[in-house]
Design an enzyme around this catalytic site. Sequence first.
Site, short mmCIF file in Angstrom:
data_model
loop_
_atom_site.label_atom_id
_atom_site.label_comp_id
_atom_site.label_asym_id
_atom_site.label_seq_id
_atom_site.Cartn_x
_atom_site.Cartn_y
_atom_site.Cartn_z
N ASP A 9 0.84 -1.20 0.00
CA ASP A 9 0.00 0.00 0.00
C ASP A 9 0.88 1.25 0.00
OD1 ASP A 9 0.92 -0.51 2.59
OD2 ASP A 9 -0.96 0.00 3.56
N ASP A 47 7.14 3.76 3.23
CA ASP A 47 7.59 4.92 3.99
C ASP A 47 9.12 4.98 3.94
OD1 ASP A 47 5.20 6.25 5.15
OD2 ASP A 47 4.86 4.29 6.04
N LYS A 86 6.83 7.32 -0.45
CA LYS A 86 7.15 8.56 0.24
C LYS A 86 8.65 8.85 0.10
CE LYS A 86 3.39 8.55 3.55
NZ LYS A 86 3.07 8.60 4.98
N ASP A 122 -4.37 2.80 7.38
CA ASP A 122 -5.22 3.02 8.55
C ASP A 122 -4.62 3.99 9.55
OD1 ASP A 122 -4.35 1.11 11.28
OD2 ASP A 122 -3.19 0.98 9.43
N ARG A 136 -9.35 2.21 6.71
CA ARG A 136 -8.83 1.40 5.59
C ARG A 136 -9.83 1.32 4.44
NH1 ARG A 136 -4.21 -1.50 7.07
NH2 ARG A 136 -4.08 -2.06 9.26
#
Length: 184
Positions: free
Chosen positions: A104, A107, A135, A163, A169
Site C-alpha cells: 500500500d 515509507d 514517500k 489506517d 482502511r
Amino acid sequence: MDAKDMGDDLERILITEDQIKSRNREIAAEIDVDYAGKDLLLVGVLNGAIMVMADLSRELHHPCAMDWMAVSSYGAGTTSSGVVRILKDLEIDIKDRNVLLVEDVIDSGLTLSWLVGNLNSRGPASVEIYTMVRKPLAFEVDLKIKYVGFDLPNEFIVGYGLDYAEKYRNLPFIGTLAPHVYGS
C-alpha cells in the site's frame, strides 16, 4: 464509507478514487506486458495491501496466483525494534516463480528491503515491487521499486488500505486526517 461519512475527521483528499482506479489500470497493463508468457504470483503485504491487490488483480488480463505475508518491525508502541518478524508466511512455494510484491505504501523502505532479501533467499525467478504510494524516505534505501502508483510527501495518510488505529482502511480514496483525530 466515503468523505461525507468522515465528517470533520477528514482534512483533505490527496488521491481520488478515480485516480486510483486509473493508475491501477495503467500499472496492470504494464504488468500484463512485462509478464506475458510468465507464471506470476502476487504477494500482498497485510493488512494494508488488501485493497491494492484486489483492485490490481481484477485489472490484470494475465492469470496469476495470489498469496499473503504479514511482517512487523515494531516493538512496543510505534518505535521500531530493528528486528523484522514474519507474522504470516507464504503458503505457496516461490522457488522459480515470478513474484510481484504488492504494498500500500513505502515509507522508509527498511522493512520492505528486509522482506525482498528474505524472498530472494527462497530461490524465486524474480522479485519485483508494486506500491500504491511511495514517500520520500523510500529513496534513501537501496530498493528497486518497479511499479509506483503515486509519489506523495511525507504526511500521515489514510484510506485505500491505509489506517489510523485500524480505522479508515475502507475509504475508496487516500487522504489526510484532521489534527484533532490523532492529536493529544
